[in-house]
Design a protein around this motif. Structure first.
Motif, mmCIF file in Angstrom:
data_model
loop_
_atom_site.group_PDB
_atom_site.id
_atom_site.type_symbol
_atom_site.label_atom_id
_atom_site.label_comp_id
_atom_site.label_asym_id
_atom_site.label_seq_id
_atom_site.Cartn_x
_atom_site.Cartn_y
_atom_site.Cartn_z
ATOM 1 N N ASP A 193 0.858 -1.185 0.000
ATOM 2 C CA ASP A 193 0.000 0.000 0.000
ATOM 3 C C ASP A 193 0.892 1.231 0.000
ATOM 4 O OD1 ASP A 193 -2.140 -1.614 0.154
ATOM 5 O OD2 ASP A 193 -2.873 -0.907 2.107
ATOM 6 N N ASP A 211 0.240 4.013 1.479
ATOM 7 C CA ASP A 211 0.094 4.850 2.672
ATOM 8 C C ASP A 211 1.046 4.457 3.809
ATOM 9 O OD1 ASP A 211 -1.011 2.497 3.430
ATOM 10 O OD2 ASP A 211 -3.052 3.243 3.638
ATOM 11 N N GLN A 219 1.173 1.803 5.420
ATOM 12 C CA GLN A 219 0.595 0.921 6.443
ATOM 13 C C GLN A 219 1.203 -0.475 6.330
ATOM 14 O OE1 GLN A 219 -3.776 1.651 5.997
ATOM 15 N NE2 GLN A 219 -3.655 1.984 8.188
ATOM 16 N N ARG A 251 -2.089 5.255 8.744
ATOM 17 C CA ARG A 251 -1.848 5.887 7.460
ATOM 18 C C ARG A 251 -0.950 7.119 7.577
ATOM 19 N NH1 ARG A 251 -4.034 7.164 2.696
ATOM 20 N NH2 ARG A 251 -5.027 5.315 1.833
HETATM 21 MG MG MG Z 1 -4.352 2.019 4.226
#
Ligand code: MG
Ligand code: UDP
Length: 309
Positions: A95, A97, A99, A202
Motif C-alpha cells: 500500500d 500509505d 501501512q 496511514r
Molecule cells: Mg491504508
C-alpha cells in the motif's frame, strides 16, 4: 546477475502519500538486500494529481514505472495489473500509505532467497486506530469465511506479500473478473511464511474504504470463494418443509379431536412472513451467484489502461 524485485503499489487519490512512500523505500533500499528494484505504481483512476506525481517520479528515475487506468477499477484490479506488468523475479505488493511497513522487506526477501518459502505474507496482529465496530465485523467475516471456504483466509492478512515468479504466474493464471485477492493468494497454495506486525496508521490522506464498501467486499469474497450459502438455501428449504409437514399432522389430529374453532390468525401471519422472508433470502443468495456468473461470462477486461510508462 542480480535478481530483480518489483514493488507493486496500487494508488487511488494518493498525491500526498506517493512521494513519501517512494522516498521512504528509496532511503532504506540498501538494507533490503542484494537485488535490483523496480517500482510499479498503478494509478487506479485517481481524481487528484496522483498521475502527475507518478510522472515526476518516472522522470527522476527510469526504474519507476506507472500504469494509469481509464477510471477507478478498484484495488483488486490494481493488484492484478501490477502483477501483470511486473518483470521481477520477486514481486511484492505494498500500500502506498505506508501501512505496510517497508522495514519488513529485508526479512521477507531473506525467506524467499533461502529457498524455503515461495511466498512471504504479512498479517496485522491488532487493529489499533480502527473503529471498534469495523474490527468486530471484520473478525466475524474471517470466522465465517474460514468455516465455509476451502481457501485459507487469515484474519488480519494484508495484501502486503512478497512472492517468487512461480507464485505470481499462478495468481495471474486465475483470470477471474471478480477478484478477491485474499482468497486467491490462499487458494494458489505454495509454502507460505507469515510475518506479524502491529498496525501502523496511514501516513497521509484518508482510507478509501467506507463501512458499506467493506461490507460489499465481504459479500464478494464469500460468493467468490464459497458455495456454502447455496447449500444453506437448500437446508433452510428442507427444514421448512419438514416443519410444515409436522404442523399438518398436528393440525389434522387437533381438528379431529377438538373440532375446528377459527383462531390462530396472528400465528398464521407470522408464519407467512417468516416463510416468504426465507424464500426471498434464498432467492437473493442465488441471485448473487447468478449475477457473478453473468459478469464472468461477459469476459470483460479487469482494467483498461489509459497511459503507461
Ligand atoms: Mg491504508
Ligand atoms: N486503493 C486503490 N484503489 C481503490 C482504493 C484503494 O488502488 O479503489 C489503494 C490505496 O491507494 C492504497 C491501498 O489501496 O494504496 C489501500 O487503501 P486504503 O489505505 O484506503 O485502505 P485501508 O488501509 O484503510 O484498508
Amino acid at each position: 546477475m542480480k535478481k530483480l524485485l518489483s514493488i507493486v503499489v496500487p494508488c487511488y487519490n494518493e498525491e500526498v502519500a506517493a512521494p513519501i512512500f517512494y522516498k521512504t523505500v528509496h532511503d532504506m533500499e540498501s538494507q533490503i538486500g542484494d537485488v535490483d528494484i523496480e517500482f510499479l505504481f498503478v494509478d487506479d483512476g485517481s481524481k487528484d494529481g496522483t498521475l502527475n506525481v507518478l510522472k515526476e517520479l518516472h522522470a527522476q528515475e527510469e526504474r519507476v514505472h506507472y500504469v494509469s487506468f481509464s477510471r477507478n477499477f478498484g484495488k483488486e484490479a490494481g493488484i492484478f495489473a501490477g502483477l501483470e506488468k511486473a518483470h521481477g523475479d520477486y514481486v511484492v505488493i505494498m500500500d502506498v500509505d505506508l501501512q505496510d511497513p517497508p522495514a519488513l522487506l529485508p526479512e521477507m526477501l531473506d525467506y524467499l532467497e533461502s529457498g524455503e518459502y515461495e511466498c512471504v505474507a504479512t498479517r496485522r496482529v491488532d487493529r489499533k486506530g480502527e473503529p471498534p465496530i469495523r474490527s468486530f465485523f471484520a473478525r466475524q467475516f474471517y470466522k465465517i469465511m474460514n468455516k465455509i471456504s476451502s481457501a485459507d483466509i487469515v484474519d488480519g492478512a494484508r495484501d502486503y506479500q512478497m512472492m517468487t515468479r512461480k507464485v505470481v504466474d499462478a495468481i495471474l493464471s486465475m483470470g477471474e473478473y471478480n477478484r478477491f485477492s485474499k482468497g486467491i493468494f490462499g487458494w494458489v497454495g505454495f509454502r507460505r511464511k507469515w510475518i506479524e506486525f502491529e498496525n501502523v496508521e496511514r501516513v497521509a490522506g484518508e482510507t478509501k474504504w467506507s463501512f458499506w464498501k467493506l461490507f460489499v467486499y465481504a459479500i464478494d469474497g464469500i460468493v467468490a470463494f464459497s458455495t456454502a450459502p447455496l447449500t444453506m438455501a437448500s437446508v433452510f428449504g428442507s427444514i421448512m418443509c419438514l416443519t410444515a409437514f409436522l404442523f399438518i399432522i398436528v393440525i389434522i389430529v387437533r381438528t379431529l379431536i377438538f373440532g375446528d374453532p377459527t383462531n390462530g390468525w396472528p400465528s398464521m401471519v407470522c408464519i407467512i412472513l417468516l416463510v416468504s422472508g426465507i424464500q426471498l433470502l434464498c432467492l437473493g443468495i442465488q441471485g448473487q451467484y447468478l449475477a457473478k456468473t453473468y459478469l464472468e461470462s461477459k469476459k470483460r477486461p479487469i482494467y483498461i489502461v489509459q497511459e503507461e510508462e
